[in-house]
Design a protein around this motif. Structure first.
Motif, short mmCIF file in Angstrom:
data_model
loop_
_atom_site.label_atom_id
_atom_site.label_comp_id
_atom_site.label_asym_id
_atom_site.label_seq_id
_atom_site.Cartn_x
_atom_site.Cartn_y
_atom_site.Cartn_z
N GLY A 49 39.95 53.25 38.56
CA GLY A 49 39.11 51.84 38.55
C GLY A 49 38.61 51.35 37.27
N ILE A 50 38.20 50.02 37.00
CA ILE A 50 38.08 49.80 35.62
C ILE A 50 36.27 49.54 36.52
CG2 ILE A 50 37.51 47.42 34.79
CD1 ILE A 50 41.28 47.88 35.14
N SER A 51 35.31 49.48 35.20
CA SER A 51 33.95 49.10 34.94
C SER A 51 34.02 47.64 33.80
CB SER A 51 33.00 49.96 34.80
OG SER A 51 32.56 50.72 36.24
N VAL A 52 33.38 46.79 33.73
CA VAL A 52 33.14 45.80 32.74
C VAL A 52 31.27 46.38 32.62
CG1 VAL A 52 34.25 44.27 32.75
CG2 VAL A 52 32.64 43.97 34.16
N ARG A 53 30.24 45.52 31.35
CA ARG A 53 29.21 45.92 31.50
C ARG A 53 28.86 44.79 33.09
NH1 ARG A 53 26.28 44.42 25.69
NH2 ARG A 53 23.45 45.33 25.64
N LYS A 110 33.19 39.54 35.87
CA LYS A 110 34.53 40.64 36.60
C LYS A 110 35.82 40.16 36.87
CE LYS A 110 31.49 43.25 40.27
NZ LYS A 110 31.67 43.57 41.48
N PRO A 111 37.50 40.30 36.07
CA PRO A 111 38.85 39.98 35.31
C PRO A 111 38.49 40.66 37.06
CG PRO A 111 37.71 42.60 34.56
CD PRO A 111 36.42 41.71 35.00
N ASP A 112 40.29 39.54 36.80
CA ASP A 112 41.01 39.63 38.24
C ASP A 112 41.76 40.94 37.64
OD1 ASP A 112 42.78 39.89 40.12
OD2 ASP A 112 43.65 37.75 39.26
N ILE A 113 41.80 41.68 38.69
CA ILE A 113 42.70 42.97 38.30
C ILE A 113 43.57 42.73 39.67
CG2 ILE A 113 41.22 44.39 36.75
CD1 ILE A 113 40.64 46.11 39.09
N GLY A 114 43.34 42.54 40.40
CA GLY A 114 43.36 42.08 42.17
C GLY A 114 45.59 42.59 41.85
N THR A 115 45.90 41.70 41.15
CA THR A 115 47.54 42.77 41.35
C THR A 115 48.10 42.99 39.69
OG1 THR A 115 47.80 40.31 40.37
CG2 THR A 115 48.29 40.05 42.46
N ILE A 136 39.12 48.35 25.05
CA ILE A 136 39.61 48.91 26.15
C ILE A 136 39.24 50.32 25.77
CG2 ILE A 136 41.17 49.47 27.71
CD1 ILE A 136 42.68 47.29 26.88
N ALA A 137 38.40 51.44 26.87
CA ALA A 137 38.17 53.00 26.61
C ALA A 137 39.10 53.34 28.13
CB ALA A 137 36.83 52.79 26.62
N GLY A 193 27.96 48.28 25.38
CA GLY A 193 28.36 46.50 24.50
C GLY A 193 29.70 47.48 23.91
N GLU A 194 30.22 48.73 23.68
CA GLU A 194 30.78 49.15 22.52
C GLU A 194 32.15 48.84 22.92
OE1 GLU A 194 30.33 52.72 20.74
OE2 GLU A 194 28.88 53.82 21.90
N TYR A 195 32.60 48.64 24.26
CA TYR A 195 33.74 48.25 24.87
C TYR A 195 33.80 47.60 25.55
CZ TYR A 195 35.59 52.55 21.67
OH TYR A 195 35.72 52.66 20.72
N GLU A 196 35.09 46.68 26.13
CA GLU A 196 34.86 45.39 27.47
C GLU A 196 35.20 45.98 28.73
OE1 GLU A 196 36.64 40.90 28.24
OE2 GLU A 196 36.86 42.17 25.98
N ILE A 197 36.19 46.81 28.22
CA ILE A 197 36.71 47.61 29.92
C ILE A 197 36.69 49.20 29.81
CG2 ILE A 197 38.53 47.13 31.17
CD1 ILE A 197 39.33 44.29 30.77
N GLY A 198 36.32 49.42 31.02
CA GLY A 198 36.43 51.37 30.67
C GLY A 198 37.04 51.55 32.13
N PHE A 199 38.23 52.45 31.83
CA PHE A 199 38.94 53.04 33.19
C PHE A 199 38.46 54.76 33.29
CE2 PHE A 199 42.19 50.37 31.69
CZ PHE A 199 43.00 49.47 33.19
N GLN A 200 38.52 54.68 34.20
CA GLN A 200 37.98 56.11 34.72
C GLN A 200 38.18 56.17 36.01
OE1 GLN A 200 35.03 57.86 33.17
NE2 GLN A 200 35.22 60.13 33.06
N GLN A 201 37.90 57.35 36.55
CA GLN A 201 38.09 58.08 37.97
C GLN A 201 36.99 57.29 38.71
OE1 GLN A 201 38.87 61.96 37.87
NE2 GLN A 201 41.10 62.01 37.68
#
Length: 276
Positions: free
Chosen positions: A129-133, A138-143, A157-158, A201-209
């Motif tokens: 999934g993705i998280s933001v601060r 919330k960005p669009d990640i639906g497609t 991006i992290a 605030g170090e990264y705008e978007i983060g990916f992880q499980q």
């Protein structure tokens, strides 16, 4: 109705749902007691990687309370070069009765003769999934197209240094056709939860499980990435060769994989594995 010494009996749950919930709790408690009935209390050394940790932190104390065992837990990734990584802990000779980690990383330990082959238990599937601060739009990640555009416009991006991050770095960016454009602003984060560097605030978007994103304060969960570019990680557990308490360890593994705990597993962002 009055009971002994003028006390009153507690009313039964008023709804069918409440009764079912009560039965599930009783069944789970009974399962732990039966699983541990043949063994004596012991201190179990458990190594757990991040994806299953949220579920384990809820279920582990319940197992300990029901059995009298104590759990000494060390956290670390399933792979990588950090000293905290489970394979590196085992290589240093750190004591372990149970390891909980990415399935294919566990299989590698089995092949190397470090984990008993017949002890392997599958626990849950984990998606990215993705998280933001917190407070950020919330960005669009639906497609897939929306995800691609979101990443191209993101300032930074992290992603993790475990299974999800390896996939993102080596495969997902390439599948999206943006690998060269993303590389300068994307970074693998070792040791710590990715959402923590998003929260500060170090990264705008983060990916992880998903199960690793949800518990982090200061970051808000956006959603899972589209299935077309998703990577599902199977979490499993096993008993290292030389474990001091293999019987108690097997009781813990049976409990963590039991049907009675699957509601908890699901609530932490994991996908339970259908019982055979």
């Amino acid at each position: 109705m009055p009971g002994a010494a003028g006390s009153t009996l507690e009313p039964l749950p008023s709804s069918l749902a409440a009764m079912k919930s009560l039965f599930r709790k009783l069944a789970a408690f009974s399962f732990i007691a039966v699983a541990a009935s043949a063994v004596q209390a012991a201190e179990l050394h458990v190594m757990s990687s991040g994806g299953f940790t949220a579920a384990y932190e809820i279920l582990g104390p319940k197992f300990a309370a029901a059995t009298g065992n104590t759990l000494d837990t060390a956290l670390g990734p399933s792979m990588g070069t950090s000293p905290e990584a489970i394979p590196n802990r085992l290589a240093r000779g750190e004591p372990a009765d149970v390891v909980i980690m990415v399935g294919y990383a566990l299989d590698d330990l089995v092949k190397r003769g470090l984990v008993m082959p017949d002890s392997r238990v599958e626990l849950a599937d984990s998606r990215i999934g993705i998280s933001v601060r917190t407070g950020a739009p919330k960005p669009d990640i639906g497609t897939v197209d929306a995800l691609r555009e979101t990443l191209l416009h993101a300032k930074s991006i992290a992603y993790s240094d475990s299974a999800s991050g390896v996939y993102i770095q080596n495969e997902m960016f390439r599948k999206l056709g943006i690998e060269d454009r993303i590389r300068p602003k994307a970074k693998m984060i070792p040791k710590i939860p990715v959402a923590s560097v998003v929260a500060n605030g170090e990264y705008e978007i983060g990916f992880q499980q998903v199960s690793e994103l949800l518990p982090v304060p200061g970051a808000q969960f956006v959603g899972r990435i589209p299935e077309e570019v998703q990577s599902v990680t199977r979490f499993a557990a096993g008993i290292p060769v030389g474990a001091k308490h293999p019987d108690e360890a097997r009781a813990l593994l049976r409990y963590l994989a039991s049907p009675q705990v699957q509601d908890t597993v699901r609530a932490t962002g994991l996908d339970p594995i259908a019982a055979p």
